[in-house]
Design a protein around this motif. Structure first.
Motif, PDB file in Angstrom:
ATOM      1  N   ASP A   1      56.989  10.741  20.554  1.00  0.00           N
ATOM      2  CA  ASP A   1      56.881  11.033  21.978  1.00  0.00           C
ATOM      3  C   ASP A   1      57.587   9.961  22.818  1.00  0.00           C
ATOM      4  OD1 ASP A   1      55.730  12.880  23.809  1.00  0.00           O
ATOM      5  OD2 ASP A   1      54.486  11.206  24.520  1.00  0.00           O
ATOM      6  N   THR A   2      57.427   8.706  22.408  1.00  0.00           N
ATOM      7  CA  THR A   2      58.071   7.603  23.137  1.00  0.00           C
ATOM      8  C   THR A   2      59.593   7.724  23.041  1.00  0.00           C
ATOM      9  OG1 THR A   2      56.196   6.213  22.533  1.00  0.00           O
ATOM     10  CG2 THR A   2      58.131   5.085  23.405  1.00  0.00           C
ATOM     11  N   LEU A   3      60.082   8.016  21.832  1.00  0.00           N
ATOM     12  CA  LEU A   3      61.535   8.161  21.662  1.00  0.00           C
ATOM     13  C   LEU A   3      62.077   9.291  22.530  1.00  0.00           C
ATOM     14  CD1 LEU A   3      61.972   7.569  17.815  1.00  0.00           C
ATOM     15  CD2 LEU A   3      62.680   6.072  19.685  1.00  0.00           C
ATOM     16  N   LYS A   4      61.337  10.381  22.612  1.00  0.00           N
ATOM     17  CA  LYS A   4      61.794  11.502  23.451  1.00  0.00           C
ATOM     18  C   LYS A   4      61.860  11.106  24.914  1.00  0.00           C
ATOM     19  CE  LYS A   4      60.813  15.410  20.482  1.00  0.00           C
ATOM     20  NZ  LYS A   4      60.110  16.672  20.226  1.00  0.00           N
TER      21      LYS A   4
ATOM     22  N   GLU B   1      60.016   0.202  38.002  1.00  0.00           N
ATOM     23  CA  GLU B   1      59.101   1.214  37.470  1.00  0.00           C
ATOM     24  C   GLU B   1      59.243   1.399  35.964  1.00  0.00           C
ATOM     25  OE1 GLU B   1      56.767   3.588  38.554  1.00  0.00           O
ATOM     26  OE2 GLU B   1      56.595   1.948  40.000  1.00  0.00           O
ATOM     27  N   LEU B   2      60.312   0.841  35.397  1.00  0.00           N
ATOM     28  CA  LEU B   2      60.688   1.166  34.016  1.00  0.00           C
ATOM     29  C   LEU B   2      59.541   0.995  33.015  1.00  0.00           C
ATOM     30  CD1 LEU B   2      62.819   2.007  31.945  1.00  0.00           C
ATOM     31  CD2 LEU B   2      63.589  -0.361  31.841  1.00  0.00           C
TER      32      LEU B   2
ATOM     33  N   GLN C   1      50.924  -5.982  18.359  1.00  0.00           N
ATOM     34  CA  GLN C   1      50.498  -6.451  17.042  1.00  0.00           C
ATOM     35  C   GLN C   1      50.470  -5.315  16.017  1.00  0.00           C
ATOM     36  OE1 GLN C   1      50.063  -9.773  17.448  1.00  0.00           O
ATOM     37  NE2 GLN C   1      50.241  -9.912  15.234  1.00  0.00           N
ATOM     38  N   ASN C   2      49.958  -4.168  16.452  1.00  0.00           N
ATOM     39  CA  ASN C   2      49.884  -3.026  15.543  1.00  0.00           C
ATOM     40  C   ASN C   2      50.874  -1.946  15.939  1.00  0.00           C
ATOM     41  OD1 ASN C   2      47.700  -4.042  13.929  1.00  0.00           O
ATOM     42  ND2 ASN C   2      46.390  -3.656  15.717  1.00  0.00           N
ATOM     43  N   GLY C   3      51.364  -1.236  14.955  1.00  0.00           N
ATOM     44  CA  GLY C   3      52.301  -0.146  15.220  1.00  0.00           C
ATOM     45  C   GLY C   3      51.594   1.063  15.807  1.00  0.00           C
ATOM     46  N   VAL C   4      52.381   2.065  16.188  1.00  0.00           N
ATOM     47  CA  VAL C   4      51.796   3.268  16.789  1.00  0.00           C
ATOM     48  C   VAL C   4      51.788   4.431  15.797  1.00  0.00           C
ATOM     49  CG1 VAL C   4      52.384   2.673  19.166  1.00  0.00           C
ATOM     50  CG2 VAL C   4      54.041   3.936  17.769  1.00  0.00           C
TER      51      VAL C   4
ATOM     52  N   LEU D   1      57.445   0.677  26.572  1.00  0.00           N
ATOM     53  CA  LEU D   1      58.435  -0.026  25.751  1.00  0.00           C
ATOM     54  C   LEU D   1      57.832  -1.257  25.073  1.00  0.00           C
ATOM     55  CD1 LEU D   1      61.485   0.116  28.248  1.00  0.00           C
ATOM     56  CD2 LEU D   1      61.007   1.651  26.336  1.00  0.00           C
ATOM     57  N   SER D   2      56.541  -1.439  25.233  1.00  0.00           N
ATOM     58  CA  SER D   2      55.890  -2.669  24.733  1.00  0.00           C
ATOM     59  C   SER D   2      55.924  -2.751  23.210  1.00  0.00           C
ATOM     60  CB  SER D   2      54.435  -2.698  25.205  1.00  0.00           C
ATOM     61  OG  SER D   2      53.717  -1.649  24.571  1.00  0.00           O
TER      62      SER D   2
END
Ligand SMILES: *Cc1c(COP(=O)(O)O)cnc(C)c1O
Length: 458
Positions: free
Chosen positions: A53-56, A32-33, A43-46, A39-40
């Motif tokens: 939010d992803t880090l949290k 499920e990870l 080509q372009n950053g976020v 975690l992808s």
């Protein structure tokens, strides 16, 4: 950069909150990870808010090794002054190979090594280095011993089988390193232990004599100060006697419990350490620094140099070899792992480190007392160990540990010795108190009461 430091600080607050509110993070099944956290890499950053939010989310689901519910491995907790040193090492970002690029950082590492040598009772001719973990420290010891026995091996390779000796309770890195260094796994002799997991020096000598009579070349003995499962201490003095008789290098693997050199009360467990040729200790275990901080010292300073130095004119352009630490290292570029121990040591002193070590034994004694007082428990470990091994109501240790983890109750592991499987609770987090230890047992008992678990057949 200043924005990132502010973000870092915010993320730390998030982590502290999680450690208190959800000390055992809900595990994500591996299948499920990638669905649950993005975690992808693309080509372009976020955007900044997506990034944060992803880090949290990553923080939320990462196991909390500093929490009061983590008893799983041979490290844990977080000591502020040591973490500070490691953060500083990241910010300064020096490489330890030369004085030119590391400056006083070199002095810091040398000071730590000097004091460790003194505490080990080593002679003035001693020196050491930091390796990327205890496994690599053990490998450095093995390489020094190999070259000490036969200096042509560095150039020519092995020409004749060499044998080494370690107890059946020792760390798996010994056999792995035998494979990595060309010695060969089959040349590792596993010495029997007594019922407490301590090496039998009589059996050691028998194995050595057998190999000699078969024309083999014994060269290295590994003794352990704190075996991985039971936390047992081999009798260094008795083993050293055998080593001296047969002219073998004696290494003491103190990755787990070598930290007892700081304790007047527990130093007796490594009685005879001054007779060894090399000694390793992981400060990220008993001394509570962040991973990794692994120290290897030897009484054969010249051998350390002979085995690990390579001339490199592009690198070593200034200053004497004594301050160009790359000359005694397994690595080329190398981060400063000594700084975190130095900041801790500087701030609390040797007495403070002694308290950190003693506290762990105190907590283990509290756990053993509890187990001995309650008849639903069976104790499998011994005094003077911070690994507390036990079973509860005959329940399968494997199943209980897994269920506690999957239900976000406790992180604790299991082990086996002499065909007994048991829970291994490690009291290595010196920030824990008696209540935290009692709370561990209460949590476990309440969990068993409310869940149905299989009784073990062993
Ligand atoms: C942990 C441990 C090691 C390995 O240390 P790492 O830093 O994990 O590589 C080696 N020997 C013993 C006895 C250990 O407990």
């Amino acid at each position: 950069m200043h924005n990132d430091i502010a973000l870092f600080s915010e993320l730390c607050d998030e982590l502290f909150k999680e450690e208190t509110n959800q000390p055992v993070a809900k595990p994500i099944p591996t299948s499920e990870l990638y669905n649950q956290i993005d975690l992808s890499l693309n080509q372009n950053g976020v955007m900044d808010d997506v990034f944060k939010d992803t880090l949290k989310k990553v923080i939320k689901s990462t196991p909390k090794t500093a929490s009061k519910s983590f008893f799983n491995q041979l490290f844990g907790g977080r000591i502020g002054k040591a973490t500070l040193g490691d953060l500083l090492a990241v910010m300064l970002n020096n490489s330890m190979y030369t004085y030119k690029v590391a400056g006083p950082q070199v002095g810091i590492e040398k000071q730590v090594l000097k004091n460790i040598c003194e505490l080990a009772g080593y002679s003035k001719d001693s020196d050491g280095t930091l390796a990327p973990g205890g496994s690599m420290s053990n490998m450095m010891a093995l390489i020094m011993a190999r070259d000490f026995k036969n200096e042509t091996i560095r150039a020519e390779g092995l020409s004749k089988p060499m044998t080494l000796y370690t107890s059946e309770a020792s760390h798996y890195s010994i056999a792995k390193n035998a494979a990595l260094t060309g010695i060969g796994k089959n040349q590792v002799r596993l010495v029997n232990t007594n019922s407490k997991g301590e090496m039998l020096s009589k059996h050691l000598e028998e194995l050595i004599l057998q190999d000699i009579s078969n024309g083999l070349q014994p060269f290295f003995v590994n003794a352990t100060a704190g075996t991985t499962v039971l936390g047992a201490f081999d009798d260094i003095k008795a083993i050293s006697k055998v080593c001296k008789t047969h002219n073998l290098w004696l290494h003491v693997d103190g990755a787990y419990c070598g930290g007892v050199i700081f304790s007047k009360t527990y130093k007796h467990l490594i009685h005879g350490l001054e007779l060894s040729d090399s000694f390793s200790v992981n400060a990220h275990k008993m001394l509570g620094t962040p991973l990794s901080c692994s120290i290897i010292v030897t009484q054969h300073k010249d051998q350390l140099h002979h085995s690990f130095s390579n001339e490199a004119d592009y690198l070593y352009q200034t200053d004497g070899d004594d301050f160009n630490l790359g000359k005694t290292s397994l690595q080329c570029g190398r981060r400063n792992d000594a700084l975190k121990l130095w900041t801790l040591w500087k701030s609390v002193g040797t007495n403070g480190l002694e308290k950190i070590v003693d506290k762990q034994f105190e907590m283990a004694q509290i756990a053993r007392d509890y187990i001995n007082k309650h008849k639903d428990y069976t104790l499998y470990s011994f005094d003077n160990s911070i690994s507390v091994c036990f079973n509860y109501k005959g329940i399968s240790a494997n199943e209980l540990c897994t269920a506690l983890y999957e239900n976000s109750e406790l992180m604790v592991g299991f082990g086996t010795f002499n065909n007994n499987e048991f829970i291994r609770m490690v009291t290595i987090n010196s920030l824990l108190d008696k209540n935290d230890i009692l709370n561990f047992f209460e949590t476990l008992e309440t969990f068993v009461l409310t869940h149905s678990l299989k009784v073990s057949t062993t």
